[in-house]
Design an enzyme around this catalytic site. Structure first.
Site, short mmCIF file in Angstrom:
data_model
loop_
_atom_site.label_atom_id
_atom_site.label_comp_id
_atom_site.label_asym_id
_atom_site.label_seq_id
_atom_site.Cartn_x
_atom_site.Cartn_y
_atom_site.Cartn_z
N ARG A 214 0.86 -1.44 -0.11
CA ARG A 214 -0.06 -0.11 -0.02
C ARG A 214 0.89 1.32 0.06
O ARG A 214 1.12 1.83 0.86
CB ARG A 214 -0.97 -0.13 1.06
CG ARG A 214 -1.79 1.06 1.10
CD ARG A 214 -1.39 2.28 1.64
NE ARG A 214 -1.16 2.91 2.94
CZ ARG A 214 -0.53 3.82 3.34
NH1 ARG A 214 0.33 4.44 2.56
NH2 ARG A 214 -0.44 4.10 4.61
N LYS B 169 12.13 7.82 2.55
CA LYS B 169 11.80 8.23 4.07
C LYS B 169 13.35 8.40 4.93
O LYS B 169 13.59 9.23 5.60
CB LYS B 169 11.13 7.06 4.76
CG LYS B 169 9.58 6.91 4.19
CD LYS B 169 8.66 7.74 5.28
CE LYS B 169 7.23 7.63 4.78
NZ LYS B 169 6.28 8.64 5.67
N GLU C 83 6.77 0.60 6.84
CA GLU C 83 6.20 1.55 6.24
C GLU C 83 5.35 0.89 4.96
O GLU C 83 5.56 0.08 4.27
CB GLU C 83 7.52 2.30 5.58
CG GLU C 83 6.92 3.69 4.92
CD GLU C 83 6.36 4.79 5.77
OE1 GLU C 83 7.00 4.92 6.97
OE2 GLU C 83 5.11 5.42 5.33
N ASP C 84 4.14 1.61 5.03
CA ASP C 84 3.36 1.43 3.76
C ASP C 84 3.08 -0.19 3.47
O ASP C 84 2.97 -0.72 2.46
CB ASP C 84 3.79 2.03 2.52
CG ASP C 84 3.54 3.51 2.55
OD1 ASP C 84 3.31 4.08 3.57
OD2 ASP C 84 3.89 4.35 1.65
N ASP D 246 5.33 3.48 10.83
CA ASP D 246 5.24 4.69 10.68
C ASP D 246 3.60 5.27 10.47
O ASP D 246 3.09 6.39 10.82
CB ASP D 246 5.99 5.39 9.78
CG ASP D 246 5.99 6.82 9.43
OD1 ASP D 246 5.86 7.53 10.31
OD2 ASP D 246 6.03 7.18 8.02
N ASP D 247 2.99 4.53 9.68
CA ASP D 247 1.69 5.03 9.29
C ASP D 247 0.56 4.79 10.31
O ASP D 247 -0.32 5.51 10.45
CB ASP D 247 1.03 3.86 8.01
CG ASP D 247 2.11 4.05 6.80
OD1 ASP D 247 2.07 5.19 6.02
OD2 ASP D 247 2.93 3.12 6.68
#
Ligand SMILES: NC(=O)c1ccc[n+]([C@@H]2O[C@H](COP(=O)([O-])OP(=O)(O)OC[C@H]3O[C@@H](n4cnc5c(N)ncnc54)[C@H](O)[C@@H]3O)[C@@H](O)[C@H]2O)c1
Ligand SMILES: O=C(O)C[C@H](O)C(=O)O
Ligand SMILES: [Mg+2]
Length: 628
Positions: free
Chosen positions: A201, A219, A290-291, A313-314
């Protein structure tokens, strides 16, 4: 910052029975200034290479800036044009080239034009890291949107075509059983920060498979630029377990595994093996997830967070940034902080980001209300959550377990004239919220009708946070928000937009509500506190620090987040807050010469100095050759 800081801390102490960390830390220090580690970059760097190998190594390369004595020492004489340039001259030459592009673009910034800028910067990154980061740090406002959101999204989409030189490591499903040895293929014995993605994602762009490596690289660029993490000690990682993107599965240019994603236990086994391998080689590394699609984001976070130095992080970075913005929105209305639990908040999007924000906001409200079970239960009624199927109520079939705590009770919903699955517009009209926050990845979701409905808000200054990325996924633009809802709103978007001219010299401020204001400080603070894990308290301290960063005047003017030009400074503050909390919770084990006991003796200013002294700056070190 002073007044608010105090108010926030006082109110925190009273309402949230928060830690007394400032006091405890200050009390431990009786002495004056202390000297810390040698400033990064001032010691000579010993290398075991000479000649062309150095010029081809972006970590050591200085290009035309190698002095004559260094050229002699390192067998570089004759391999470079004779004119020795200063680092400033080098940058000037590079910038002139980069800007030429701008001059020849007639129609202003466009996607292909931003992509061209990314290419030029990426080539510089490949041949001279020091110079690349100097350009980025000195022009962060201009180039963060190129190396990071939003252009990095386009880069990921086109990565197969853009790929030139590999950067980072790839662990694929085909590497099962090999990762523990593969990890030694990375040339650096010290890695401080890993950003890992499985590409499932990427921003709001969906499954981009192996091409998602671009977001990990972007990032980490911010880790270097904002947090001063040494670029030799960062590692972007892609876990390639296939892709469910049918176009990529058919694309002959695609660089990743062309098979459907692994799922279930097989998927977990790959991620487990990766985590074991990297923590075996680099026991002190920090891994930022991440993602990852929400399906895995929460599960992996729960699986690893008490064992490894990691965070998502998300889920967690975004939660803290949104929380700081929500507190800013209360202040911007001229209301006391204690009013936060009275805010009515509509959230569009119940994925990893939306649920992360909801959990953090609910917990903070509950703390302010006395931190009891009853308070936690009653805080729930301040949120209305709308996903792709409309308003989430307890009548929802197959409700996602992570969203269940925020499902509205059916009877209460009916009283409000709403039903299960009600459209966002209806929800906004009936609820009249103080805040409308979007983490839906659905561009334009805050339509004219939705924004018209928000005009009925009971707030004196409604807040609109279209936080989805990249730009085309923003739920609305600032122009739409200010022109439809009115001049007196607070606006914050995930991707950068320009401020809006409201006429008569007035400016509609466009804040950027992006987790970039927290993740670099969370990583840096964790690294140099030597904390074994990243606790909820450390994340909360980071969010509070960001919330307290803006002055009363800025907030009343609608400026609730710092401008990106201040990112290195806010990161320093966030890192210091994270360290203080780690000390307070007895998690800090120290870093390099600063052991846990020494760390505990530092006062607030000394902690800041400790942070600053451990941040890398883009300056060429003196290179000295030593035979292997
Ligand atoms: N600003 C930031 O710092 C930040 C941080 C993290 C994520 N994001 C952005 O947030 C977005 C979502 O990320 P995620 O990880 O939660 O994604 P996700 O795919 O896990 O969740 C998306 C959610 O939006 C809902 N949704 C889809 N269409 C909708 C519609 N028409 N109306 C209401 N809801 C709808 C989905 O049902 C789902 O609950 C992405 O665009 C991402 O870039 C921004
Ligand atoms: O990457 C960003 O810009 C923020 C966030 O992590 C996202 O996934 O959108
Ligand atoms: Mg993200």
């Amino acid at each position: 910052m002073g007044n608010f800081s105090r108010q926030m801390r006082l109110s925190s102490a009273m309402m949230m029975s928060l830690r007394s960390r400032w006091g405890a830390v200050a009390a431990g220090n009786a002495g004056g200034a202390r000297s810390f580690t040698t400033t990064e970059g001032h010691r000579p760097t010993i290398i075991h290479k000479r000649s062309l190998d150095i010029l081809h190594d972006p970590w050591f390369n200085k290009g035309t800036a190698f002095s004559m004595t260094e050229r002699d020492r390192l067998d570089l004489r004759g391999l470079l044009p004779p004119n020795v340039m200063s680092p400033e001259q080098q940058i000037e030459r590079f910038m002139a080239d980069l800007k030429r592009l701008e001059l020849s673009a007639r129609d202003g910034p466009s996607d292909p034009y931003n992509l061209a800028k990314w290419r030029i910067l990426n080539r510089l990154h490949d041949r001279n890291e020091t110079m690349y980061y100097k350009v980025l740090i000195d022009n962060i406002e201009e180039y963060a949107p190129i190396v990071y959101t939003p252009t990095v999204g386009l880069v990921c989409q086109k990565y197969s075509g853009l790929f030139r030189r590999p950067r980072g490591m790839y662990f694929s499903a085909a590497d099962r059983g090999e990762m523990m040895s593969m990890v030694y293929n990375w040339p650096s014995d010290q890695v401080d920060m890993i950003v890992v993605t499985d590409g499932s994602r990427i921003l709001g762009l969906g499954d981009l498979g192996v091409q998602g490596i671009g977001i990990a690289i972007g990032k980490l660029d911010l880790y270097v630029a904002a947090a001063g993490i040494n670029p030799q000690r960062v590692l972007p990682v892609m876990i390639d377990v296939g892709t469910n993107n049918e176009e990529l599965l058919k694309d002959p240019m695609y660089l990743g595994l062309q098979e459907h994603r692994l799922d279930g236990d097989e998927y977990i086994a790959v991620v487990d093996e990766f985590m074991e391998a990297v923590f075996t080689r680099w026991p002190h590394v920090i891994v930022q997830f991440e993602d990852f699609q929400s399906k895995w984001a929460f599960k992996l976070l729960q699986r690893y967070r008490n064992e490894y130095r990691m965070f998502n992080d998300d889920v967690q970075g975004t939660a803290g940034v949104a929380l700081a913005g929500l507190l800013g929105a209360v202040r911007a209305q001229g209301r006391p902080m204690i009013d936060f639990p009275k805010m009515k908040i509509v959230v569009a999007g119940a994925g990893s980001a939306g649920i992360g924000v909801l959990n953090a906001a609910r917990k903070t409200m509950a703390r302010m209300l006395g931190d009891t079970e009853v308070a936690f239960e009653s805080a729930r009624s301040q949120f209305w959550v709308v996903d792709a199927n409309g308003l989430i109520t307890e009548a929802r079939e197959n409700i996602d377990p992570d969203a269940r705590p925020f499902a509205r009770m059916v009877r209460e919903t009916e009283r409000q004239g709403l039903t299960e699955g009600a459209k966002l517009e209806e929800v906004v009209r009936q609820v009249k919220p103080d805040v409308l926050l979007g983490l839906s990845a659905c561009g334009g979701l805050f339509s004219k009708e939705v924004l018209e409905a928000l005009k009925g808000s009971t707030s004196t200054r409604p807040a609109i946070f279209p936080m989805s990325n990249p730009t085309k996924n923003a739920e609305c633009t600032p122009e739409e928000a200010f022109s439809i809802v009115g001049d007196n709103i607070i606006f914050a978007s995930g991707s950068p937009f320009n401020n809006v001219d409201l006429g008569n010299g007035r400016v509609g401020h466009c804040n950027q509500a992006n987790n970039m204001f927290l993740f670099p400080g969370i990583g840096l603070g964790t690294l140099i506190s030597g904390s074994k894990i990243i606790s909820d308290g450390m994340l909360q301290a980071a969010a509070e620090c960001l919330a307290a960063y803006m002055t009363e005047e800025e907030v009343l003017n609608g400026i609730i987040y710092p401008s990106i030009s201040r990112i290195r400074d806010i990161t320093k503050e966030v890192a210091a807050a994270v360290i203080e909390e780690a000390i307070e919770e007895d998690l800090a084990e120290g870093y390099r010469e600063m052991d846990a006991r020494e760390l505990q003796k530092l006062n607030k200013d000394e902690i800041r100095a400790f942070v600053a002294n451990n941040m890398w700056s883009p300056e060429y070190p003196k290179l000295v050759y030593k035979k292997d």
